[in-house]
Enzyme design. Sequence first.
Site, PDB file in Angstrom:
ATOM      1  N   HIS A  12      40.945  40.977  49.275  1.00  0.00           N
ATOM      2  CA  HIS A  12      39.530  41.341  49.357  1.00  0.00           C
ATOM      3  C   HIS A  12      39.142  41.436  50.831  1.00  0.00           C
ATOM      4  O   HIS A  12      39.818  40.873  51.699  1.00  0.00           O
ATOM      5  CB  HIS A  12      38.672  40.297  48.648  1.00  0.00           C
ATOM      6  CG  HIS A  12      38.770  40.371  47.164  1.00  0.00           C
ATOM      7  ND1 HIS A  12      38.551  39.280  46.365  1.00  0.00           N
ATOM      8  CD2 HIS A  12      39.054  41.392  46.327  1.00  0.00           C
ATOM      9  CE1 HIS A  12      38.687  39.632  45.096  1.00  0.00           C
ATOM     10  NE2 HIS A  12      39.003  40.899  45.052  1.00  0.00           N
ATOM     11  N   GLY A  60      41.586  49.919  46.923  1.00  0.00           N
ATOM     12  CA  GLY A  60      41.311  49.262  45.640  1.00  0.00           C
ATOM     13  C   GLY A  60      40.218  49.912  44.816  1.00  0.00           C
ATOM     14  O   GLY A  60      40.441  50.276  43.665  1.00  0.00           O
ATOM     15  N   ASP A  85      38.694  36.626  47.350  1.00  0.00           N
ATOM     16  CA  ASP A  85      37.517  35.977  47.939  1.00  0.00           C
ATOM     17  C   ASP A  85      36.586  35.589  46.796  1.00  0.00           C
ATOM     18  O   ASP A  85      35.867  36.435  46.274  1.00  0.00           O
ATOM     19  CB  ASP A  85      36.816  36.918  48.906  1.00  0.00           C
ATOM     20  CG  ASP A  85      35.571  36.304  49.515  1.00  0.00           C
ATOM     21  OD1 ASP A  85      35.335  35.089  49.318  1.00  0.00           O
ATOM     22  OD2 ASP A  85      34.826  37.029  50.187  1.00  0.00           O
ATOM     23  N   HIS A  92      34.059  46.306  42.169  1.00  0.00           N
ATOM     24  CA  HIS A  92      35.126  46.745  41.262  1.00  0.00           C
ATOM     25  C   HIS A  92      35.822  45.534  40.631  1.00  0.00           C
ATOM     26  O   HIS A  92      37.017  45.520  40.390  1.00  0.00           O
ATOM     27  CB  HIS A  92      36.115  47.669  41.982  1.00  0.00           C
ATOM     28  CG  HIS A  92      36.859  47.027  43.111  1.00  0.00           C
ATOM     29  ND1 HIS A  92      36.260  46.629  44.282  1.00  0.00           N
ATOM     30  CD2 HIS A  92      38.161  46.696  43.245  1.00  0.00           C
ATOM     31  CE1 HIS A  92      37.161  46.082  45.077  1.00  0.00           C
ATOM     32  NE2 HIS A  92      38.324  46.113  44.460  1.00  0.00           N
ATOM     33  N   ASP A  95      38.315  45.948  37.815  1.00  0.00           N
ATOM     34  CA  ASP A  95      39.665  46.357  38.200  1.00  0.00           C
ATOM     35  C   ASP A  95      40.485  45.153  38.644  1.00  0.00           C
ATOM     36  O   ASP A  95      41.670  45.039  38.343  1.00  0.00           O
ATOM     37  CB  ASP A  95      39.618  47.373  39.344  1.00  0.00           C
ATOM     38  CG  ASP A  95      38.821  48.610  38.998  1.00  0.00           C
ATOM     39  OD1 ASP A  95      38.817  48.992  37.816  1.00  0.00           O
ATOM     40  OD2 ASP A  95      38.187  49.181  39.905  1.00  0.00           O
ATOM     41  N   ARG A 101      45.053  40.187  34.902  1.00  0.00           N
ATOM     42  CA  ARG A 101      45.474  40.095  33.499  1.00  0.00           C
ATOM     43  C   ARG A 101      46.881  40.655  33.318  1.00  0.00           C
ATOM     44  O   ARG A 101      47.723  40.069  32.645  1.00  0.00           O
ATOM     45  CB  ARG A 101      44.473  40.824  32.598  1.00  0.00           C
ATOM     46  CG  ARG A 101      44.789  40.704  31.126  1.00  0.00           C
ATOM     47  CD  ARG A 101      43.705  41.275  30.201  1.00  0.00           C
ATOM     48  NE  ARG A 101      43.041  42.472  30.684  1.00  0.00           N
ATOM     49  CZ  ARG A 101      41.804  42.528  31.200  1.00  0.00           C
ATOM     50  NH1 ARG A 101      41.084  41.439  31.316  1.00  0.00           N
ATOM     51  NH2 ARG A 101      41.286  43.666  31.604  1.00  0.00           N
TER      52      ARG A 101
END
Length: 128
Positions: A12, A60, A85, A92, A95, A101
């Site tokens: 991030h 990203g 972060d 997003h 995403d 996941r």
Amino acid sequence: MPQARCIAMIAHDQKKDDLCAFAGSHEARLSAFTLVATGTTGGRIQQACPKLTVRRMKSGPLGGDQQIGAMIATGEIDALVFFVDPLTAMPHDVDVKALTRLAIVYDLPMALNRATADRLLRTMEPGE
């Protein structure tokens, strides 16, 4: 000769400096791996560690997270280093959750902070 194992690297915005510092302190070891990263993060790693070769995906928010997610699903990624972060809202975020996941579903080693990334890298062998 065995193919180099692949590590995906994502950070991030507020964690990009931390990821670059991690890459710099492990530059020699990381050079034995294939590295992929989201666009901006990959560019920052290459600036900080010019000896590393980083395959850059899209940024990203522009689909880079999904590109790396697809690589996880097809077995092209061996580990994920994702400096998250937790104190900043991400536009997003969906995403980011999907990528996390996929790493869980495919039982992929995943480091979300420096301490875990250090340990993960120490345990990985560069070749298959």
